[in-house]
Design an enzyme around this catalytic site. Structure first.
Site, PDB file in Angstrom:
ATOM      1  N   ARG A 280      -0.521   6.092  -6.880  1.00 57.81           N
ATOM      2  CA  ARG A 280      -1.874   6.589  -7.195  1.00 57.81           C
ATOM      3  C   ARG A 280      -1.952   8.104  -7.020  1.00 57.81           C
ATOM      4  O   ARG A 280      -2.626   8.801  -7.780  1.00 57.81           O
ATOM      5  CB  ARG A 280      -2.909   5.901  -6.293  1.00 57.81           C
ATOM      6  CG  ARG A 280      -3.132   4.444  -6.672  1.00 57.81           C
ATOM      7  CD  ARG A 280      -3.871   3.708  -5.574  1.00 57.81           C
ATOM      8  NE  ARG A 280      -5.109   4.357  -5.217  1.00 57.81           N
ATOM      9  CZ  ARG A 280      -5.669   4.322  -3.994  1.00 57.81           C
ATOM     10  NH1 ARG A 280      -5.090   3.655  -3.019  1.00 57.81           N
ATOM     11  NH2 ARG A 280      -6.789   4.943  -3.764  1.00 57.81           N
TER      12      ARG A 280
ATOM     13  N   ASP B 159       0.827  -1.206   0.000  1.00 58.42           N
ATOM     14  CA  ASP B 159       0.000   0.000   0.000  1.00 58.42           C
ATOM     15  C   ASP B 159       0.864   1.259   0.000  1.00 58.42           C
ATOM     16  O   ASP B 159       0.509   2.260  -0.622  1.00 58.42           O
ATOM     17  CB  ASP B 159      -0.941   0.010   1.208  1.00 58.42           C
ATOM     18  CG  ASP B 159      -1.841   1.239   1.168  1.00 58.42           C
ATOM     19  OD1 ASP B 159      -2.603   1.375   0.201  1.00 58.42           O
ATOM     20  OD2 ASP B 159      -1.750   2.077   2.078  1.00 58.42           O
TER      21      ASP B 159
HETATM   22  N1  URA Z   1      -6.917   6.291   2.764  1.00 57.12           N
HETATM   23  C1  URA Z   1      -6.185   5.184   2.521  1.00 57.12           C
HETATM   24  O1  URA Z   1      -5.572   4.628   3.420  1.00 57.12           O
HETATM   25  N2  URA Z   1      -6.150   4.725   1.254  1.00 57.12           N
HETATM   26  C2  URA Z   1      -6.810   5.296   0.229  1.00 57.12           C
HETATM   27  O2  URA Z   1      -6.746   4.811  -0.876  1.00 57.12           O
HETATM   28  C3  URA Z   1      -7.551   6.448   0.501  1.00 57.12           C
HETATM   29  C4  URA Z   1      -7.586   6.914   1.783  1.00 57.12           C
END
Ligand code: URA
Length: 434
Positions: free
Chosen positions: A168, A161
């Site tokens: 992103r 992530d």
């Molecule tokens: N918060 C997150 O942790 N991820 C996202 O994609 C959007 C907000």
């Protein structure tokens, strides 16, 4: 497997298989799949979407990219909450001690603030000496002993992530529901709680601008949580203004203490009662949100929620006297009132910009690792729907020097949008999704 084949598949609107998703996320985490291909995949997902099975597979693959915390050494039902990000959001400071006082176990990993948003850890560090650097054994022991501990995220929690979110952010692919759901839920699943409640913000200051979008996200998050075996519920809340009155670390702690003392009864209390009663119902402690709410009002009235905050602070090395005497918290040297230039009703308060004012005063970080001043920030004296007469205070700036206070006051005045017509106070909690 070839990434090009997966890209073509998603470009043409086909679903990726469980194996393909697992391979792609593992390969990207190990840097075997380059950013340019992953960027194209994010855009294809944004445009073509993912079905529920793909979103669950993506969430699980991301969760498995790093540490998955096993909370089984902790006895009882473990609960966690997540907010999609808000200015002045001190919910955890109230909610966590409150539900811990009601018997739930809170073994929480929180973050630090960046840019206009604050982080729970920074707020808690307003208590002199407070540390989140606990060993795993100490973390588990504290939760078993007093029902609550809050630490920083481990460096290896969902590394996929960290990479994907940064990508992103610069490729216009943040606002994709399956990507947001997998990003948020992978971290929540890796953190190990049994019950997860989510606060999905909606409005100008949030990335879900409309209630319909926020509902779609809330439903996606709770569905994926449930499919992954968790008890899950969400609320959709208004973000057309900061949450509560204070924005800035020690100022927010003071506001949280006032709520736990039963002195402050606005939207922050309402949100904490709603999230907390959902937690208690999902955990099976209560059959109805009404009885859960009564239980939570009880732990405020009998002082046990406030005592739980003091126990948390003390157990993590902080000066718990400040819970009883908030004057011991860091206090800014200069205060400046921001007077309304004209009379009017407050129509809107630009939340993100209020967060930036607090950041510029030194209360937040422009970049990771920056030091912060816990004492500074702003307190809003008027909220949406209130009338302000010319010259009346809209807000108070708390600053470390007069020049910074003057500049912040000018900026804060610009955050308020006034109208000659009366403005109805917005419904703060827009919906509950179970
Ligand atoms: N918060 C997150 O942790 N991820 C996202 O994609 C959007 C907000």
């Amino acid at each position: 497997m070839q990434m090009t084949d997966l890209l073509i598949k998603k470009r043409d609107g086909l679903a990726l298989s469980t194996e393909e998703i697992a391979w792609m996320i593992a390969g990207y985490t190990r840097r075997e799949i380059p950013d340019y291909q992953m960027s194209a995949m994010c855009m294809a997902i944004l445009l073509r979407g993912m079905d529920e099975r793909e979103t669950l597979d993506m969430t699980v693959a991301m969760m498995r990219s790093g540490d998955v915390i096993d909370l089984s050494p902790i006895r009882g039902v473990k609960a966690d909450k997540h907010s999609t990000g808000g200015v002045g959001d001190k919910t955890s400071l109230v909610l966590c001690p409150m539900v811990a006082a009601a018997g739930l176990k809170i073994a929480k990993m929180s973050g630090r603030g960046l840019g206009h948003t604050g982080g729970t850890i920074d707020k808690l560090e307003s208590f002199p000496g407070f540390t989140t650097e606990l060993s795993e054994e100490q973390f588990f022991q504290n939760v078993n002993d007093i029902g609550i501990a809050i630490i920083g995220q481990t460096a290896d929690l969902v590394p996929a992530d960290k990479k994907l979110y940064a990508l992103r952010d610069v490729t216009g692919t943040v606002p994709s529901i399956p990507l947001i759901v997998s990003s948020i839920m992978s971290k929540k699943l890796a953190s190990g709680a049994d019950v997860i409640v989510l606060d999905v913000k909606c409005g100008d200051g949030a990335f879900m601008k409309t209630e319909a979008q926020a509902r779609e996200l809330a439903e996606g998050l709770t569905r994926i949580g449930r499919l992954a075996g968790k008890k899950c519920a969400a609320v959709i809340t208004d973000m057309d203004q900061p949450l509560g009155r204070a924005v800035g670390n020690a100022l927010e702690v003071r506001e949280a203490i006032a709520v736990l003392r039963g002195e402050e009864k606005g939207e922050l209390l309402e949100l904490c009662l709603t999230l907390g009663s959902l937690m208690l119902c999902e955990a099976g402690f209560d059959q109805s949100v009404e009885s859960a709410r009564e239980r939570l009002l009880g732990v405020i009235a009998d002082g046990s929620a406030l005592r739980k905050l003091a126990e948390l602070v003390e157990a993590q090395g902080g000066d718990a006297r400040a819970v009883w005497e908030p004057a011991l918290l860091p206090t800014a040297e200069f205060r400046l009132e921001v007077a309304a230039a004209e009379s009017g009703y407050v129509r809107h308060i630009r939340a993100e910009e209020v967060g930036l004012v607090s950041m510029q005063l030194g209360g937040g970080r422009a970049k990771k690792g920056d030091a912060i001043d816990h004492s500074v920030g702003v307190v809003l004296n008027k909220k949406v729907g209130d009338f302000a007469a010319r010259g009346e205070s809209l807000g108070t700036v708390h600053a470390s020097d007069p020049a910074k206070a003057e500049k912040a006051a000018e900026l804060l005045r610009g955050c308020f949008v006034l109208s000659e017509e009366p403005v109805e106070k917005p419904a703060f909690i827009k919906a509950v999704v179970r």
